[in-house]
Design a protein around this motif. Structure first.
Motif, PDB file in Angstrom:
ATOM      1  N   CYS A 216       0.813  -1.290  -0.318  1.00  0.00           N
ATOM      2  CA  CYS A 216      -0.146  -0.100   0.040  1.00  0.00           C
ATOM      3  C   CYS A 216       0.211   1.301   0.006  1.00  0.00           C
ATOM      4  O   CYS A 216       0.622   2.094  -0.778  1.00  0.00           O
ATOM      5  N   ARG A 217       1.674   1.135   0.726  1.00  0.00           N
ATOM      6  CA  ARG A 217       2.824   2.461   0.643  1.00  0.00           C
ATOM      7  C   ARG A 217       3.600   2.750  -0.515  1.00  0.00           C
ATOM      8  O   ARG A 217       3.928   3.561  -1.032  1.00  0.00           O
ATOM      9  N   ARG A 218       4.183   1.492  -0.919  1.00  0.00           N
ATOM     10  CA  ARG A 218       4.448   1.724  -2.669  1.00  0.00           C
ATOM     11  C   ARG A 218       4.039   1.806  -4.087  1.00  0.00           C
ATOM     12  O   ARG A 218       4.489   2.473  -4.599  1.00  0.00           O
ATOM     13  N   LEU A 219       2.662   1.489  -3.801  1.00  0.00           N
ATOM     14  CA  LEU A 219       1.677   2.376  -4.620  1.00  0.00           C
ATOM     15  C   LEU A 219       0.898   2.975  -4.429  1.00  0.00           C
ATOM     16  O   LEU A 219       0.614   3.779  -3.772  1.00  0.00           O
ATOM     17  N   GLY A 220       0.214   3.524  -5.759  1.00  0.00           N
ATOM     18  CA  GLY A 220       0.174   4.720  -6.076  1.00  0.00           C
ATOM     19  C   GLY A 220      -1.870   4.838  -5.892  1.00  0.00           C
ATOM     20  O   GLY A 220      -1.770   3.436  -6.172  1.00  0.00           O
ATOM     21  N   ALA A 221      -1.885   5.339  -6.137  1.00  0.00           N
ATOM     22  CA  ALA A 221      -3.822   5.818  -5.458  1.00  0.00           C
ATOM     23  C   ALA A 221      -4.269   5.055  -7.160  1.00  0.00           C
ATOM     24  O   ALA A 221      -5.379   4.346  -7.082  1.00  0.00           O
ATOM     25  N   ASP A 222      -3.751   4.858  -8.215  1.00  0.00           N
ATOM     26  CA  ASP A 222      -3.790   4.497  -9.516  1.00  0.00           C
ATOM     27  C   ASP A 222      -3.733   2.934  -9.596  1.00  0.00           C
ATOM     28  O   ASP A 222      -4.302   1.947  -9.929  1.00  0.00           O
ATOM     29  N   SER A 223      -2.619   2.668  -8.788  1.00  0.00           N
ATOM     30  CA  SER A 223      -2.065   1.040  -8.780  1.00  0.00           C
ATOM     31  C   SER A 223      -3.223   0.395  -7.748  1.00  0.00           C
ATOM     32  O   SER A 223      -2.987  -0.696  -7.675  1.00  0.00           O
ATOM     33  N   LEU A 224      -3.282   1.176  -6.776  1.00  0.00           N
ATOM     34  CA  LEU A 224      -4.299   0.393  -5.330  1.00  0.00           C
ATOM     35  C   LEU A 224      -5.846  -0.130  -6.137  1.00  0.00           C
ATOM     36  O   LEU A 224      -5.674  -0.910  -5.919  1.00  0.00           O
ATOM     37  N   GLN A 225      -5.852   0.847  -7.601  1.00  0.00           N
ATOM     38  CA  GLN A 225      -7.385   0.014  -7.792  1.00  0.00           C
ATOM     39  C   GLN A 225      -7.009  -1.025  -8.920  1.00  0.00           C
ATOM     40  O   GLN A 225      -8.674  -2.046  -8.907  1.00  0.00           O
ATOM     41  N   LYS A 226      -5.891  -1.565  -8.946  1.00  0.00           N
ATOM     42  CA  LYS A 226      -5.451  -3.344  -9.496  1.00  0.00           C
ATOM     43  C   LYS A 226      -5.732  -4.381  -8.218  1.00  0.00           C
ATOM     44  O   LYS A 226      -5.625  -5.167  -8.839  1.00  0.00           O
ATOM     45  N   VAL A 227      -5.419  -3.613  -6.830  1.00  0.00           N
ATOM     46  CA  VAL A 227      -5.879  -5.015  -6.074  1.00  0.00           C
ATOM     47  C   VAL A 227      -7.325  -4.923  -5.279  1.00  0.00           C
ATOM     48  O   VAL A 227      -7.948  -4.363  -5.068  1.00  0.00           O
ATOM     49  N   PRO A 228      -7.828  -6.264  -6.005  1.00  0.00           N
ATOM     50  CA  PRO A 228      -9.060  -6.265  -5.616  1.00  0.00           C
ATOM     51  C   PRO A 228      -9.315  -5.677  -4.139  1.00  0.00           C
ATOM     52  O   PRO A 228     -10.818  -6.075  -3.945  1.00  0.00           O
ATOM     53  N   GLU A 229      -8.901  -6.200  -3.084  1.00  0.00           N
ATOM     54  CA  GLU A 229      -9.252  -5.784  -2.036  1.00  0.00           C
ATOM     55  C   GLU A 229      -9.510  -4.001  -2.264  1.00  0.00           C
ATOM     56  O   GLU A 229     -10.310  -4.366  -1.106  1.00  0.00           O
ATOM     57  N   TYR A 230      -8.537  -4.063  -2.738  1.00  0.00           N
ATOM     58  CA  TYR A 230      -8.870  -1.657  -2.474  1.00  0.00           C
ATOM     59  C   TYR A 230     -10.362  -1.895  -3.048  1.00  0.00           C
ATOM     60  O   TYR A 230     -11.030  -1.329  -2.257  1.00  0.00           O
ATOM     61  N   LEU A 231     -11.187  -2.546  -4.153  1.00  0.00           N
ATOM     62  CA  LEU A 231     -12.446  -2.577  -4.234  1.00  0.00           C
ATOM     63  C   LEU A 231     -13.366  -2.895  -3.689  1.00  0.00           C
ATOM     64  O   LEU A 231     -14.298  -2.613  -3.856  1.00  0.00           O
ATOM     65  N   VAL A 232     -13.017  -4.325  -2.996  1.00  0.00           N
ATOM     66  CA  VAL A 232     -13.965  -4.202  -1.910  1.00  0.00           C
ATOM     67  C   VAL A 232     -14.286  -3.667  -1.307  1.00  0.00           C
ATOM     68  O   VAL A 232     -15.358  -3.030  -0.441  1.00  0.00           O
TER      69      VAL A 232
END
Length: 167
Positions: free
Chosen positions: A12-28
Motif C-alpha cells: 500500500c505504501r509503495r503503490l499510488g492511488a492508481d495502482s491500488l485500483q488494481k488490488v482486488p481488496e481495495y475495490l471491496v
C-alpha cells in the motif's frame, strides 16, 4: 498471525492511488464504504449498517485485519447480518455461505439445528425440492416431514422438479 500480512501494508505504501485500483481488496473496501454511506441503500446505510472508524479511514487497516481474499469467488461477509463492518464480524466467504447469511432467508430447525430452508433440504438428502418443502410448511407440516417425505410422483410440481434435477 500478527504481521502475516505486513507485505500487503508495505505494498500500500509503495503503490499510488492508481495502482491500488488494481488490488482486488481495495475495490471491496471502496464498495463496502459506499454501501454504508448511501442512505438510499436500504439493506446497508438505510438499516444503520456502518463501517468501523478504523476501516473507514484506512485501507491498510482493513487489509491488515481481513488479509488477502482467498480467491476471486470470495467476497466480504458480515457474520452477524445486523452488525457493522468491523473486525470480528467480517470474513471472506464464497457465495453459498453468503446466501445462507441473508436477512431474507427462511430459517428452520431441523435435527435440532437452526439452518436455512435450503440447507435443511440438502441435509435431508434432496429428496424433495425447496418449493415443495415451502408449500408444505405453509400448510403446517412439521419441518422434518416436509424435507424428508418424497414428493408424490403424480403431482404436477414433482414432475417439474424431476425435469429440473435432470437438467
Amino acid at each position: 498471525m500478527p504481521g502475516h500480512y505486513d507485505h500487503r501494508s508495505d505494498l500500500c505504501r509503495r503503490l499510488g492511488a492508481d495502482s491500488l485500483q488494481k488490488v482486488p481488496e481495495y475495490l471491496v473496501w471502496i464498495r463496502m464504504r459506499n454501501r454504508c454511506s448511501d442512505p438510499e441503500r436500504k439493506r446497508y446505510a438505510g438499516r444503520g449498517i456502518s463501517v468501523c472508524a478504523r476501516w473507514q479511514s484506512s485501507f491498510e487497516a482493513f487489509l491488515d485485519d481481513m488479509g488477502p481474499r482467498p480467491s476471486q469467488r470470495h467476497s466480504i461477509d458480515r457474520i452477524d447480518n445486523n452488525g457493522n463492518y468491523e473486525p470480528g464480524n467480517c470474513r471472506w466467504a464464497v457465495p453459498v455461505v453468503q446466501a445462507n447469511n441473508k436477512s431474507s432467508n427462511h430459517l428452520v430447525t431441523y435435527r435440532g439445528e437452526e439452518m436455512s430452508l435450503r440447507d435443511a433440504v440438502r441435509a435431508a438428502g434432496d429428496v424433495v425440492g425447496k418449493a415443495t418443502v415451502w408449500r408444505r410448511l405453509l400448510r403446517d407440516w412439521p419441518v422434518h416431514k416436509a424435507v424428508e417425505t418424497p414428493a408424490n410422483p403424480k403431482c404436477r410440481n414433482h414432475r417439474f422438479e424431476v425435469r429440473r434435477k435432470a437438467a
